[in-house]
Design a protein around this motif. Structure first.
Motif, PDB file in Angstrom:
ATOM      1  N   LEU A   1       0.897  34.359  61.258  1.00 29.15           N
ATOM      2  CA  LEU A   1      -0.333  33.893  61.908  1.00 29.15           C
ATOM      3  C   LEU A   1      -0.245  34.056  63.424  1.00 29.15           C
ATOM      4  N   SER A   2       0.912  33.757  63.991  1.00 30.55           N
ATOM      5  CA  SER A   2       1.095  33.900  65.428  1.00 30.55           C
ATOM      6  C   SER A   2       0.960  35.361  65.849  1.00 30.55           C
ATOM      7  N   ALA A   3       1.588  36.269  65.101  1.00 31.56           N
ATOM      8  CA  ALA A   3       1.513  37.697  65.432  1.00 31.56           C
ATOM      9  C   ALA A   3       0.091  38.214  65.277  1.00 31.56           C
ATOM     10  N   ALA A   4      -0.603  37.760  64.234  1.00 30.01           N
ATOM     11  CA  ALA A   4      -1.980  38.205  64.023  1.00 30.01           C
ATOM     12  C   ALA A   4      -2.882  37.736  65.151  1.00 30.01           C
ATOM     13  N   ARG A   5      -2.774  36.457  65.518  1.00 28.61           N
ATOM     14  CA  ARG A   5      -3.624  35.917  66.580  1.00 28.61           C
ATOM     15  C   ARG A   5      -3.355  36.594  67.916  1.00 28.61           C
ATOM     16  N   ASN A   6      -2.095  36.924  68.186  1.00 25.89           N
ATOM     17  CA  ASN A   6      -1.716  37.512  69.468  1.00 25.89           C
ATOM     18  C   ASN A   6      -1.858  39.036  69.489  1.00 25.89           C
ATOM     19  N   GLY A   7      -2.275  39.612  68.370  1.00 25.49           N
ATOM     20  CA  GLY A   7      -2.448  41.063  68.324  1.00 25.49           C
ATOM     21  C   GLY A   7      -1.130  41.817  68.425  1.00 25.49           C
ATOM     22  N   ASP A   8      -0.043  41.234  67.910  1.00 25.53           N
ATOM     23  CA  ASP A   8       1.277  41.852  68.002  1.00 25.53           C
ATOM     24  C   ASP A   8       1.512  42.722  66.765  1.00 25.53           C
ATOM     25  N   PHE A   9       1.120  43.983  66.845  1.00 31.33           N
ATOM     26  CA  PHE A   9       1.214  44.904  65.710  1.00 31.33           C
ATOM     27  C   PHE A   9       2.657  45.070  65.250  1.00 31.33           C
ATOM     28  N   ALA A  10       3.587  45.241  66.198  1.00 30.69           N
ATOM     29  CA  ALA A  10       4.991  45.470  65.849  1.00 30.69           C
ATOM     30  C   ALA A  10       5.569  44.276  65.093  1.00 30.69           C
ATOM     31  N   ALA A  11       5.230  43.061  65.537  1.00 31.44           N
ATOM     32  CA  ALA A  11       5.741  41.860  64.872  1.00 31.44           C
ATOM     33  C   ALA A  11       5.165  41.747  63.461  1.00 31.44           C
ATOM     34  N   LEU A  12       3.889  42.073  63.302  1.00 33.55           N
ATOM     35  CA  LEU A  12       3.284  42.053  61.972  1.00 33.55           C
ATOM     36  C   LEU A  12       3.972  43.037  61.046  1.00 33.55           C
ATOM     37  N   LEU A  13       4.192  44.234  61.558  1.00 36.38           N
ATOM     38  CA  LEU A  13       4.821  45.276  60.749  1.00 36.38           C
ATOM     39  C   LEU A  13       6.210  44.849  60.294  1.00 36.38           C
ATOM     40  N   GLU A  14       6.912  44.141  61.152  1.00 39.02           N
ATOM     41  CA  GLU A  14       8.254  43.677  60.822  1.00 39.02           C
ATOM     42  C   GLU A  14       8.237  42.641  59.698  1.00 39.02           C
ATOM     43  N   LEU A  15       7.161  41.861  59.610  1.00 35.83           N
ATOM     44  CA  LEU A  15       7.059  40.813  58.603  1.00 35.83           C
ATOM     45  C   LEU A  15       6.568  41.325  57.254  1.00 35.83           C
ATOM     46  N   LEU A  16       5.958  42.507  57.237  1.00 39.43           N
ATOM     47  CA  LEU A  16       5.312  43.020  56.029  1.00 39.43           C
ATOM     48  C   LEU A  16       6.202  43.984  55.260  1.00 39.43           C
ATOM     49  N   ASP A  17       6.164  43.864  53.932  1.00 38.29           N
ATOM     50  CA  ASP A  17       6.811  44.847  53.075  1.00 38.29           C
ATOM     51  C   ASP A  17       6.059  46.173  53.204  1.00 38.29           C
ATOM     52  N   PRO A  18       6.728  47.309  53.154  1.00 34.35           N
ATOM     53  CA  PRO A  18       6.031  48.596  53.277  1.00 34.35           C
ATOM     54  C   PRO A  18       4.923  48.797  52.244  1.00 34.35           C
ATOM     55  N   ASP A  19       5.038  48.137  51.092  1.00 32.94           N
ATOM     56  CA  ASP A  19       4.040  48.284  50.029  1.00 32.94           C
ATOM     57  C   ASP A  19       3.152  47.046  49.893  1.00 32.94           C
ATOM     58  N   VAL A  20       3.016  46.270  50.950  1.00 30.44           N
ATOM     59  CA  VAL A  20       2.211  45.051  50.905  1.00 30.44           C
ATOM     60  C   VAL A  20       0.774  45.368  50.506  1.00 30.44           C
ATOM     61  N   VAL A  21       0.137  44.405  49.813  1.00 28.05           N
ATOM     62  CA  VAL A  21      -1.233  44.575  49.323  1.00 28.05           C
ATOM     63  C   VAL A  21      -2.076  43.390  49.767  1.00 28.05           C
ATOM     64  N   VAL A  22      -3.268  43.683  50.296  1.00 32.00           N
ATOM     65  CA  VAL A  22      -4.266  42.656  50.612  1.00 32.00           C
ATOM     66  C   VAL A  22      -5.603  43.175  50.089  1.00 32.00           C
ATOM     67  N   GLY A  23      -6.005  42.722  48.901  1.00 28.39           N
ATOM     68  CA  GLY A  23      -7.227  43.231  48.313  1.00 28.39           C
ATOM     69  C   GLY A  23      -7.129  44.733  48.094  1.00 28.39           C
ATOM     70  N   GLU A  24      -8.033  45.468  48.739  1.00 28.49           N
ATOM     71  CA  GLU A  24      -8.031  46.922  48.624  1.00 28.49           C
ATOM     72  C   GLU A  24      -7.230  47.603  49.728  1.00 28.49           C
ATOM     73  N   VAL A  25      -6.700  46.823  50.653  1.00 29.14           N
ATOM     74  CA  VAL A  25      -5.907  47.375  51.757  1.00 29.14           C
ATOM     75  C   VAL A  25      -4.445  47.368  51.346  1.00 29.14           C
ATOM     76  N   ARG A  26      -3.785  48.532  51.423  1.00 26.31           N
ATOM     77  CA  ARG A  26      -2.414  48.656  50.930  1.00 26.31           C
ATOM     78  C   ARG A  26      -1.530  49.339  51.961  1.00 26.31           C
ATOM     79  N   GLY A  27      -0.275  48.889  52.019  1.00 23.52           N
ATOM     80  CA  GLY A  27       0.703  49.489  52.917  1.00 23.52           C
ATOM     81  C   GLY A  27       0.862  48.707  54.203  1.00 23.52           C
ATOM     82  N   GLY A  28       2.103  48.664  54.707  1.00 21.03           N
ATOM     83  CA  GLY A  28       2.391  47.881  55.896  1.00 21.03           C
ATOM     84  C   GLY A  28       1.569  48.275  57.102  1.00 21.03           C
TER      85      GLY A  28
END
Length: 302
Positions: free
Chosen positions: A201-228
């Motif tokens: 949540l902190s990375a998302a709010r602050n627009g920290d793309f690199a931090a988000l990418l670090e937290l996500l699995d390469p094959d993460v899924v959110v609805g129809e959106v797929r991939g880190g």
């Protein structure tokens, strides 16, 4: 002339809301503008003697214009996987919220849920979902727009809502049950998951793309959106209103409006990485959830 002046005043009074409805229906600011202009042409030629609820009447007209546009072949455009339409500056103006900050929070959190699924819905599902879940239009009025019964309109919205949660038309286990199974894995301790959700949540709010990418699995899924990469890009700068919480004792995130939960974000975590984010907006289900907000974590991130 008096009738035309009255109509012009009512249209101007509700124009922001009409733009918001059209944008959520069509996913394009330009097409939303076209829809509102077409709606004005229609209402300006209509007999208003029997109109008792101008806001509801105008919303119905705009919704029907949008439905026609969605069903027209020219609006069935292909988009790259994970691509999202631009967000207008104030897509929820006109909803009579208490102030600009609250309006911005509404736009941000509900927008996340809607944008994930927008292009996966057929026109009738989209209309039922948007009008009911975002603009609180009764199913009776939605059914009249679609020439269907209120029960059928409710079913359309429910089917769309399942897609928001990443489900299918056939239904399936709800988010809480899925989450309990995923949290039973030995490598996903609650303390670790709580930290991961807060960091996300902190990375998302602050627009920290690199931090988000670090937290996500390469094959993460959110609805129809797929991939880190796609999911990180989607959430960068978003989720400003979501707060860390325990939902049924499980670390999650919740967006609430005036004390009422409107969207619950549940996270599947494995080996320290987020593998799935599920967004639940079903009001009946959210009403029964046991939610405890993590106030200290929320304040620390602000």
């Amino acid at each position: 002339m008096v009738e035309q002046d009255w109509l012009s005043e009512r249209f101007a009074e509700h124009q922001d809301r009409l733009h918001a409805v059209a944008y959520r229906m069509l996913g394009s600011p330009a097409e939303a503008e076209d829809a509102v202009q077409e709606a004005w042409l229609r209402v300006s030629r209509a007999d208003t003697d029997q109109v008792e609820n101008p806001a509801g009447w105008l919303t119905t007209v705009v919704a029907r214009v949008c439905l026609n546009m969605l069903e027209a072949p020219r609006t069935r455009r292909e988009k790259p996987a994970g691509a999202l339409p631009p967000e207008p500056a104030a897509p929820y103006a006109g909803l009579h919220l208490s102030g600009p900050e609250e309006e911005a929070l509404l736009s941000d959190s509900v927008g996340v849920a809607l944008m994930v699924v927008l292009d996966t819905l057929n026109p009738a599902e989209r209309l039922a979902f948007v009008l009911h879940d975002v603009f609180a239009v009764p199913f009776g009025e939605i059914g009249a727009i679609l020439n269907r019964s209120p029960a059928a309109a409710r079913q359309l919205a429910s089917r769309a809502r399942r897609r928001v949660r990443g489900g299918t038309d056939g239904g399936g286990p709800d988010a809480a049950h899925v989450q309990q199974r995923e949290d039973s894995q030995p490598d996903t301790a609650h303390s670790q998951k709580r930290e991961i959700v807060a960091a996300f949540l902190s990375a998302a709010r602050n627009g920290d793309f690199a931090a988000l990418l670090e937290l996500l699995d390469p094959d993460v899924v959110v609805g129809e959106v797929r991939g880190g990469q796609a999911v990180a890009a989607f959430f960068t700068g978003r989720a400003k209103a979501a707060r860390p919480a325990l939902v049924g004792g499980v670390p999650a995130a919740v967006w609430s409006h005036r004390g009422r939960p409107m969207a619950v974000f549940t996270f599947a975590v494995r080996a320290g990485k987020i593998t799935r984010i599920t967004i639940d907006t079903d009001p009946d289900r959210l009403r029964d959830l046991d939610i405890t907000f993590s106030r200290a974590a929320y304040r620390a991130d602000d």
